[in-house]
Motif scaffolding. Structure first.
Motif, short mmCIF file in Angstrom:
data_model
loop_
_atom_site.label_atom_id
_atom_site.label_comp_id
_atom_site.label_asym_id
_atom_site.label_seq_id
_atom_site.Cartn_x
_atom_site.Cartn_y
_atom_site.Cartn_z
N PHE A 250 45.94 56.95 26.23
CA PHE A 250 44.80 56.31 25.45
C PHE A 250 43.90 55.73 26.54
N PHE A 251 44.57 54.58 27.31
CA PHE A 251 44.00 53.90 28.53
C PHE A 251 43.69 54.97 29.62
N GLU A 252 44.52 55.71 30.02
CA GLU A 252 44.20 56.20 31.33
C GLU A 252 42.94 57.23 31.09
N ARG A 253 42.45 57.86 29.97
CA ARG A 253 41.33 58.69 29.80
C ARG A 253 40.22 57.83 30.07
N PHE A 254 40.11 56.75 30.05
CA PHE A 254 38.90 55.78 30.34
C PHE A 254 38.98 55.22 31.79
N VAL A 255 40.15 54.60 32.12
CA VAL A 255 40.29 53.84 33.29
C VAL A 255 41.71 54.08 33.94
N PRO A 256 41.70 55.27 34.56
CA PRO A 256 42.94 55.75 35.27
C PRO A 256 43.38 54.69 36.31
N PHE A 257 44.68 54.43 36.48
CA PHE A 257 45.02 53.50 37.62
C PHE A 257 45.15 54.63 38.79
N PRO A 258 44.62 54.06 40.02
CA PRO A 258 44.71 55.15 41.18
C PRO A 258 46.20 55.16 41.45
N ALA A 259 46.41 56.64 41.46
CA ALA A 259 47.76 56.89 42.10
C ALA A 259 47.91 56.35 43.45
N ALA A 260 46.97 56.26 44.18
CA ALA A 260 47.30 55.88 45.63
C ALA A 260 47.69 54.55 45.63
N GLU A 261 47.56 53.39 44.85
CA GLU A 261 47.68 51.93 44.75
C GLU A 261 49.16 51.85 44.23
N ARG A 262 49.85 52.83 43.88
CA ARG A 262 51.15 52.55 42.96
C ARG A 262 52.12 51.87 44.07
N PRO A 263 52.16 51.90 45.30
CA PRO A 263 52.88 51.56 46.22
C PRO A 263 52.61 49.73 46.15
N ARG A 264 51.54 49.39 46.09
CA ARG A 264 50.82 47.96 46.01
C ARG A 264 51.50 47.32 44.63
N LEU A 265 51.45 48.20 43.68
CA LEU A 265 51.93 47.82 42.50
C LEU A 265 53.43 47.44 42.36
N ARG A 266 54.10 48.44 42.91
CA ARG A 266 55.59 48.35 43.04
C ARG A 266 55.83 47.12 44.06
N ASP A 267 55.36 46.74 45.15
CA ASP A 267 55.58 45.58 45.81
C ASP A 267 55.46 44.38 44.86
N LEU A 268 54.24 44.30 44.28
CA LEU A 268 53.94 43.09 43.39
C LEU A 268 55.08 43.08 42.34
N GLY A 269 55.27 44.04 41.78
CA GLY A 269 56.12 44.14 40.58
C GLY A 269 57.42 43.38 41.20
N LEU A 270 58.19 43.75 42.13
CA LEU A 270 59.26 43.48 43.02
C LEU A 270 59.12 41.93 43.43
N ALA A 271 57.97 41.65 43.54
CA ALA A 271 57.46 40.32 44.07
C ALA A 271 57.50 39.46 43.05
N GLY A 272 57.74 39.77 41.71
CA GLY A 272 57.46 38.86 40.45
C GLY A 272 56.21 38.74 39.82
N LYS A 273 55.20 39.89 40.35
CA LYS A 273 53.90 39.47 39.88
C LYS A 273 53.34 40.58 39.07
N VAL A 274 54.32 41.41 38.59
CA VAL A 274 53.74 42.26 37.46
C VAL A 274 54.59 42.06 36.02
N LEU A 275 54.08 41.73 35.01
CA LEU A 275 54.89 41.59 33.62
C LEU A 275 54.75 42.69 32.75
N LEU A 276 55.54 42.81 31.99
CA LEU A 276 55.18 43.76 30.41
C LEU A 276 54.14 43.04 29.69
N GLY A 277 53.33 43.99 29.30
CA GLY A 277 52.40 43.45 28.22
C GLY A 277 51.94 44.58 27.31
N SER A 278 51.82 44.54 26.06
CA SER A 278 51.59 45.56 25.25
C SER A 278 50.20 45.65 24.23
N ASP A 279 49.79 44.51 24.11
CA ASP A 279 48.71 44.33 22.79
C ASP A 279 49.39 44.66 21.54
#
Length: 308
Positions: A237-266
């Motif tokens: 649903f969300f990706e058709r409007f605002v897709p997350f750039p695939a090239a930034e996934r390593p940054r997202l991984r590093d942030l998650g492993l550093a405690g800085k990404v949390l599950l949210g759902s709405d």
């Protein structure tokens, strides 16, 4: 997919809500922790649902809410999926309502053991007093919705409030991004200005800051107490409007492993099954350790959740 934490099998990509427990059990977690769940007084929630049904100006698209259930049914569904910790995010869109909302959400948490005591605020006279009262009453998480509230995070009335949250170490989930519809007070610039004034503010940026993922990733990298939640990101649903750039996934991984990404759902305001949020995270292929961190460990560390 595999990583140092072991394999994540294809069947761990849950296709339906009854498959959600298989995911967290397969990751050897005690359950899920969701920092972006809404519970509100019934009359207010009904009005919000009507606004979504009408695809109001701040929604901007068809948004058929899937979980229009009673409060008890919604709590039971979270429990059945193994969501062991969740918020009750309410948000004020005008003066004179935040203190009453806080009384309701804090009471909800008292009668719902899995709920993180949650509160909100609005730039108005007396805001510091009722925020302090909420913290004294046990609030562990605040919600600020800059888009719906129509105010700047740097509003002078809020300066002492941000200072209090910083001192108390109580985080705020801030809808700071433009999605789904931007306003004068959303986007990375106003939020960056807030952080420049309060660099130690504990904050969780909702929706990964969509659609401005890159500048919000940068803010989370720069400020020690700024994190991001995954709410609606990576869903079809969300990706058709605002897709997350695939090239930034390593940054997202590093942030998650550093405690800085949390599950949210709405939840419950979703136009798709809850499981789709988790399936989207699995599809990123960032590894089992990352999923463990995002789905449980990061929130467990932030809110001192029990491990068993």
């Amino acid at each position: 997919m595999t990583d140092a934490g072991g394999p994540v099998a294809d069947h761990d990509d849950p296709a339906a809500d009854d498959g959600v427990p298989d995911l967290w059990r397969g990751l050897d977690l005690p359950g899920l922790a969701d920092v972006h769940v809404h519970f509100l007084p019934p009359r207010l929630l009904d009005r919000i649902w009507s606004y979504f049904d009408a695809a109001g100006p701040l929604v901007g698209t068809e948004w058929p809410i899937r979980y229009k259930w009673t409060e008890d049914e919604r709590v039971a569904h979270l429990r059945a999926m193994g969501v062991r910790a969740f918020s009750a995010l309410a948000y004020a869109h005008k003066p004179g309502m935040a203190a009453d909302l806080n009384r309701w959400t804090l009471d909800f948490a008292r009668r719902t053991p899995e709920c993180l005591p949650s509160a909100t605020f609005f730039p108005e006279p007396g805001v510091l007093d009722y925020v302090r009262d909420a913290i004294d009453a046990g609030a562990r998480l605040f919600k600020v919705h800059l888009q719906v509230g129509g105010f700047a995070p740097t509003d002078p009335a809020l300066d002492p409030v941000w200072g209090l949250l910083t001192e108390a170490g109580v985080p705020a989930v801030v809808h700071a991004g433009h999605a789904p519809v931007g306003t004068a007070h959303t986007g990375p610039e106003p939020f960056a200005e807030l952080l420049a004034r309060h660099p130690a503010l504990p904050a969780i940026v909702a929706h990964l800051g969509a659609p401005d993922y890159l500048p919000f990733l940068a803010l989370a990298e720069r400020y020690d107490r700024v994190a991001l939640d995954t709410t609606m990101a990576f869903t079809s649903f969300f990706e058709r409007f605002v897709p997350f750039p695939a090239a930034e996934r390593p940054r997202l991984r590093d942030l998650g492993l550093a405690g800085k990404v949390l599950l949210g759902s709405d939840f419950p305001n979703l136009p798709y099954p809850y499981a789709e949020q988790l399936a989207g995270l699995v599809r990123l292929d960032l590894g089992a350790d990352w999923l463990r961190a995002v789905c449980w460990h990061n929130a467990a560390a932030l809110f001192d959740l029990p491990s068993a």
